[in-house]
Design a protein around this motif. Structure first.
Motif, short mmCIF file in Angstrom:
data_model
loop_
_atom_site.label_atom_id
_atom_site.label_comp_id
_atom_site.label_asym_id
_atom_site.label_seq_id
_atom_site.Cartn_x
_atom_site.Cartn_y
_atom_site.Cartn_z
N GLY A 198 0.70 -1.22 -0.05
CA GLY A 198 0.09 -0.02 0.02
C GLY A 198 0.92 1.05 -0.05
O GLY A 198 0.71 2.13 -0.56
N VAL A 199 1.91 1.29 0.92
CA VAL A 199 2.84 2.47 0.77
C VAL A 199 3.39 2.54 -0.49
O VAL A 199 3.72 3.85 -1.01
CB VAL A 199 3.78 2.38 1.98
N VAL A 200 4.00 1.71 -1.12
CA VAL A 200 4.52 1.58 -2.40
C VAL A 200 3.59 2.10 -3.41
O VAL A 200 3.77 3.16 -4.31
CB VAL A 200 5.18 0.28 -2.99
N PHE B 50 10.35 8.29 -3.55
CA PHE B 50 9.08 8.68 -4.05
C PHE B 50 8.25 8.78 -2.83
O PHE B 50 7.26 7.75 -2.64
CB PHE B 50 8.42 7.63 -4.89
N PRO B 51 8.15 9.67 -2.03
CA PRO B 51 7.16 9.50 -0.75
C PRO B 51 5.73 9.44 -0.75
O PRO B 51 5.20 9.22 0.00
CB PRO B 51 7.82 10.89 0.07
N SER B 52 5.38 9.98 -1.98
CA SER B 52 3.95 10.12 -2.30
C SER B 52 3.37 8.78 -2.75
O SER B 52 2.25 8.52 -3.20
CB SER B 52 3.58 11.10 -3.40
N GLY B 53 4.24 7.65 -3.19
CA GLY B 53 3.86 6.39 -3.70
C GLY B 53 3.87 6.43 -5.29
O GLY B 53 3.88 7.70 -5.97
N LEU B 54 3.64 5.36 -6.03
CA LEU B 54 3.69 5.19 -7.48
C LEU B 54 2.53 5.78 -7.99
O LEU B 54 2.63 6.19 -9.31
CB LEU B 54 3.88 3.67 -7.89
N SER B 55 1.39 5.83 -7.23
CA SER B 55 0.20 6.42 -7.93
C SER B 55 0.37 7.91 -8.29
O SER B 55 -0.36 8.50 -9.11
CB SER B 55 -1.01 6.14 -6.92
N ARG B 56 1.05 8.45 -7.44
CA ARG B 56 1.29 10.09 -7.77
C ARG B 56 1.58 10.37 -9.23
O ARG B 56 0.88 11.09 -9.85
CB ARG B 56 2.17 10.56 -6.65
N PRO B 57 2.77 9.56 -9.54
CA PRO B 57 3.16 9.90 -11.06
C PRO B 57 2.23 9.67 -12.24
O PRO B 57 1.83 10.13 -12.95
CB PRO B 57 4.59 9.33 -11.20
N LEU C 168 12.39 -7.92 -3.19
CA LEU C 168 12.42 -6.98 -3.98
C LEU C 168 11.09 -5.92 -3.66
O LEU C 168 11.44 -4.84 -3.83
CB LEU C 168 11.83 -7.42 -5.39
N LEU C 169 10.19 -6.18 -2.82
CA LEU C 169 9.01 -5.58 -2.48
C LEU C 169 9.79 -4.88 -1.02
O LEU C 169 9.47 -3.53 -1.02
CB LEU C 169 7.88 -6.48 -1.91
N GLY C 170 10.45 -5.55 -0.28
CA GLY C 170 11.17 -4.66 0.96
C GLY C 170 11.90 -3.45 0.22
O GLY C 170 12.05 -2.55 0.76
N ALA C 171 12.82 -3.86 -0.60
CA ALA C 171 13.75 -2.78 -1.33
C ALA C 171 12.83 -1.98 -1.77
O ALA C 171 13.30 -0.58 -1.69
CB ALA C 171 14.59 -3.36 -2.38
N LEU C 172 11.79 -2.20 -2.76
CA LEU C 172 10.87 -1.08 -3.25
C LEU C 172 10.56 -0.22 -2.26
O LEU C 172 10.24 0.83 -2.43
CB LEU C 172 9.96 -1.78 -4.29
N LEU C 173 10.03 -1.07 -1.20
CA LEU C 173 9.40 0.02 -0.08
C LEU C 173 10.56 1.14 0.26
O LEU C 173 10.16 2.35 0.63
CB LEU C 173 8.97 -1.03 1.12
N LEU C 174 11.61 0.67 0.72
CA LEU C 174 12.87 1.57 0.96
C LEU C 174 13.12 2.66 -0.12
O LEU C 174 13.16 3.86 0.22
CB LEU C 174 14.12 0.66 1.41
N VAL C 175 13.25 2.03 -1.26
CA VAL C 175 13.22 3.23 -2.25
C VAL C 175 12.13 4.26 -2.34
O VAL C 175 12.18 5.42 -2.48
CB VAL C 175 13.54 2.40 -3.64
N GLN C 176 11.12 3.52 -2.20
CA GLN C 176 9.62 4.47 -2.30
C GLN C 176 9.92 5.64 -1.19
O GLN C 176 9.71 6.84 -1.47
CB GLN C 176 8.48 3.77 -2.19
N VAL C 177 10.14 5.16 0.35
CA VAL C 177 9.90 6.05 1.21
C VAL C 177 11.20 7.10 1.06
O VAL C 177 10.99 8.20 1.58
CB VAL C 177 10.03 5.29 2.53
N ILE C 178 12.02 6.91 0.50
CA ILE C 178 13.22 7.52 0.43
C ILE C 178 13.14 8.70 -0.86
O ILE C 178 13.26 9.91 -0.71
CB ILE C 178 14.71 7.01 0.28
#
Length: 649
Positions: A560-562, A616-623, A604-614
Motif C-alpha cells: 500500500g505504501v509503495v 518517492f514519498p507519495s507512492g507510485l500512484s502520484r506520477p 524486491l518488495l522490501g527494497a522497493l518500499l525503502l526506495v519509495q519512502v526515500i
C-alpha cells in the motif's frame, strides 16, 4: 497445580524474560540514538542467529570452541547489520516524520525474512545451546543449564549496558543525543556517528537475544522475528528511553507469560475451549502490557501530523469528462480482459482485486483518517472465517454472508480503535501489530477454525462458480467500495476524518470528537478488510490461518505504501503488486530454478518500499495521476474543452 510446577514456570519465565529484555534494550538503544522505532529488531536477531548457527556448524573445530566462535560471529554480524541499516536506510530519512522512518524498518524486516527463507529455507531447525545439556534439581524441579545461563547472561549484560550509559563518554554522548539531538550536534557531538553506534549496539543485543532463545524456541524465519511484539512491550515500559524499566518489563512479561500458560494448561487440561487458542498467550500478555504501559504515560499533546507514511500533497485537478471517459474504458477492460486470460493469470487478477480492497481499507484508515494499522490481515481473517461459519453452520446465503462477515469484522476494528485512543503515530502501529497478533493467535487459530495449521471451506454460490464470473464480481465489489470511499471523502464524515488527520487540536476546537472519529475509522476500515477476506478466501475456496498473520499485514502495508495510501489508485497498484510479484519474479531469467520465487519477490518488495519512502514519498500512484492530469489538459486543449477541473477523489 503444585508449587514445584509454579517454581519451574517462574525460572523458565525469568530466563525467557531476560532474553526478551535484551531484545527490548536493543530497541531502546536504537531509539535513543537515532529516534527510530525499529520493528525489524526481531528479524535482525533471527538473521544474526542463522549466521551464528551456520558458523558453529561449519567451523570443524572442538564443539565448545565452535559454539563460542559461532556466537561471536553472530554478534559481529548483528552489529554490522545494524550499521548497514543505519547507513543505507535510515540516514537518507533524517528529518522525516517518525512514522516514515518506522515504515522503512518494515522494509528491512521484509527483506531479512525473505532473504533468510531464500538462503536457509522455511523449516524450523534446532540450535545448539551455549550452556550445555542437563540441569540442576531443586526439590522436584529440574532447572536446565540453558535457563540458568540465559538468566545470568541477561543480568550481566543489563549491568554492563547500565554502566556503559552512565560511566563512559560515549554513553554520555548517547544520553545527550537522546535528550536533545539538535543541541547535541551544536555542542560538537557527532550525532550521525552516535546513531550508527546505537544501531550497532542494538544489532548486537538482538543477536545475543536470538542466540540465547533459539535453543528453546527453535530457529526459523518467523519465531524470533515475531518476538519483536514482546520486546516492544518491554521497551514501552521504559518509554523507549530508559533501560532499567525496559529490562524489568521484559522479565515481567516472561514470568507472567510462563505462569499464565502453566495455569491455563492446568485448568483446561480436562476440557480445553474450542473457540480460543489458550496455548498462544504470549502476544496477549504483551498487548495487555503495552496498553498498561501507555496508560501510565503522562498525557501529551496530540498532533496527528506526520502519522501517514506517504507524504501529503495537494490534490491533482483532472477534467471530470476525461475522468468519466477513463473510468468507462477501465470498466470495459475489466469486462473484456478476463475472458482472454489463462487460468493462472485470471487467478492472480482475482487475488489482486481482493488485495486491492484490503489496501483500500488502509487508504480510508491511513490516507483519510491518519491512523497506521498493522492488523488489516487479521481483520481479513475475521471476515473469512466468519463467512465460513455462516455458510457451513448457519447455512446462510452467500449474498447475505458476505456483507454480514464485514459487519462482524467491524467491532474488532472498533475495539482496536478504542485500544489505541491514548496512542499516536508509531505507538498506534505498535499497538495494532499486537492486536493483529492476538486476533490471529488466540481466535483465528482456535480449534473451531481448524487450529493453527487448519482451514475452513468457503463455498461460492453457483452463480459465481465460474472463475471469470467470480473475477468480475470481485472487480465490481472493488469498484463499489472505491466509489464509497471516494464519496465518503466529500461528505461530512470524510471531511471530519481529514480534519482529525490534519490536526486533532484544531478539530477538537470546532466541536469534533477525535476519539469517536478514530473508532469510526477503524470500524469502517475493518468492515472493508473483512469483505476483502471473504473474497480472498473465496478465490481458493478455503480460509486458512496462515494467510492472515502479522506478516501478511506487513505485506499489505508495504504494498500500500509503495502504491500510495493517499488515493484509490494506490490501492489498485498495491493490490496488483502484492498478487503478481512472486509470479513476475518466477518468470525472470535465472530465477525459475529457485525453490520459492516468492522469497525473491519479498526481497524486491522490501527494497522497493525503502526506495519509495526515500525517493518517492507519495507512492507510485502520484506520477500516474500526474500523467492522467497532463493527458487531460492536452486533450482538453486540443478539443477546445473548457470544463472546470475537479479534484481527484
Amino acid at each position: 497445580m503444585t508449587a514445584g510446577l509454579i517454581f519451574g514456570a517462574l525460572v523458565f519465565g525469568l530466563a525467557q524474560g531476560g532474553a526478551i529484555a535484551l531484545l527490548g534494550a536493543g530497541i531502546v538503544t536504537i531509539h535513543r540514538g537515532s529516534g527510530v522505532l525499529n520493528l525489524a529488531q526481531g528479524a535482525m536477531a533471527m538473521f544474526a542467529t542463522y549466521i551464528a548457527v551456520g558458523v558453529a556448524g561449519a567451523s570443524g573445530i572442538h564443539p565448545a570452541r565452535s559454539l563460542l566462535l559461532g556466537a561471536f560471529a553472530g554478534v559481529v554480524a548483528g552489529a554490522a547489520l545494524g550499521v548497514l541499516v543505519d547507513r543505507v536506510a535510515m540516514r537518507p530519512l533524517v528529518g522525516r516524520p517518525p512514522i516514515v522512518r518506522m515504515t522503512a524498518t518494515l522494509g528491512v524486516l521484509y527483506i531479512l525474512v525473505s532473504l533468510s527463507q531464500l538462503i536457509w529455507g522455511a523449516t524450523t531447525r534446532s540450535a545448539p545451546t551455549l550452556f550445555g545439556a542437563g540441569g540442576h534439581r531443586i526439590g522436584a524441579v529440574v532447572i536446565s543449564n540453558d535457563s540458568i545461563g540465559v538468566a545470568l547472561v541477561a543480568l550481566a549484560l543489563a549491568v554492563g549496558l547500565g554502566y556503559f550509559y552512565q560511566r563512559t563518554r560515549l554513553g554520555t554522548a548517547i544520553r545527550a543525543v537522546a535528550d536533545d539531538r539538535e543541541n547535541a550536534g551544536l555542542g560538537g557531538i557527532r550525532v550521525q556517528w552516535v546513531g550508527s553506534v546505537c544501531w550497532a549496539l542494538g544489532g548486537a543485543a538482538a543477536a545475543i537475544a536470538g542466540i540465547m532463545l533459539s535453543p528453546t524456541l527453535g530457529l526459523n524465519s518467523f519465531i524470533l522475528t515475531l518476538l519483536v511484539i514482546q520486546a516492544l512491550a518491554a521497551a514501552l515500559t521504559g518509554r523507549l528511553q530508559h533501560l532499567l524499566p525496559t529490562l524489568l518489563g521484559g522479565v515481567g512479561i516472561g514470568v507472567l507469560t510462563a505462569l499464565l500458560r502453566a495455569i491455563l494448561e492446568h485448568v483446561t487440561a480436562a476440557s480445553a475451549p474450542t473457540w480460543i487458542n489458550l496455548t498462544d498467550v504470549q502476544d496477549g500478555v504483551a498487548l495487555a502490557w503495552m496498553i498498561g504501559a501507555i496508560l501510565l504515560w503522562r498525557r501529551r499533546s496530540r498532533d496527528a501530523s506526520g502519522q501517514t507514511p506517504n507524504r501529503s500533497e495537494a490534490r491533482i485537478a483532472v477534467d471530470p469528462a476525461f475522468r468519466t471517459a477513463f473510468l468507462v474504458v477501465a470498466g470495459l477492460l475489466a469486462l473484456v480482459v478476463p475472458l482472454f486470460l489463462h487460468a493462472s493469470t485470471l487467478y492472480l487478477l482475482t487475488i489482486g482485486g481482493a488485495y486491492a480492497i484490503a489496501i483500500l481499507s488502509l487508504v480510508l484508515l491511513t490516507g483519510m483518517g491518519g491512523q497506521f494499522s498493522l492488523a488489516q490481515a487479521s481483520f481479513m481473517g475475521v471476515g473469512a472465517f466468519a463467512a465460513a461459519h455462516l455458510l457451513r453452520d448457519a447455512h446462510m446465503s452467500y449474498w447475505l454472508a458476505l456483507p454480514l462477515s464485514g459487519l462482524i469484522a467491524a467491532p474488532f476494528g472498533a475495539i482496536t480503535g478504542w485500544i489505541t485512543l491514548r496512542a499516536q503515530g508509531v505507538m498506534t502501529a505498535v499497538l495494532t501489530l499486537g492486536v493483529g497478533s492476538v486476533i490471529t493467535g488466540l481466535f483465528l487459530s482456535a480449534t473451531v477454525n481448524g487450529g493453527g495449521l487448519g482451514s475452513l471451506t468457503v463455498t461460492r454460490p453457483d452463480a459465481l462458480s465460474d472463475s471469470v464470473r467470480y473475477c468480475w464480481f470481485v472487480l465490481v465489489v472493488l469498484a463499489v467500495l472505491i466509489a464509497f470511499v471516494s464519496a465518503l471523502r466529500t461528505r461530512r464524515t470524510g471531511r471530519v476524518m481529514l480534519a482529525v488527520r490534519d490536526s486533532e487540536t484544531a478539530a477538537r476546537a470546532v466541536g469534533v470528537n477525535p476519539y469517536g472519529v478514530r473508532v469510526m475509522a477503524f470500524s469502517l476500515s475493518a468492515f472493508i478488510a473483512g469483505i476483502a477476506g471473504v473474497l480472498y478466501a473465496g478465490t481458493g475456496g478455503v480460509a486458512a490461518v496462515n494467510a492472515f498473520g502479522p506478516f501478511n499485514s506487513i505485506a499489505l502495508v508495504a504494498s500500500g505504501v509503495v502504491g500510495g495510501l493517499g488515493s484509490a489508485a494506490g490501492a489498485v497498484i498495491g493490490g496488483i503488486l502484492q498478487a503478481t510479484g512472486p509470479s513476475f519474479v518466477s518468470g525472470l531469467p535465472g530465477l525459475s530454478r529457485l525453490a520459492d520465487p516468492g522469497d525473491v519477490a519479498g526481497i524486491l518488495l522490501g527494497a522497493l518500499l525503502l526506495v519509495q519512502v526515500i525517493a518517492f514519498p507519495s507512492g507510485l500512484s502520484r506520477p500516474l495521476l500526474k500523467a492522467e492530469a497532463w493527458v487531460s489538459r492536452r486533450t482538453r486543449g486540443q478539443l477546445g474543452h473548457s470544463a472546470t477541473a475537479a479534484p481527484v477523489s
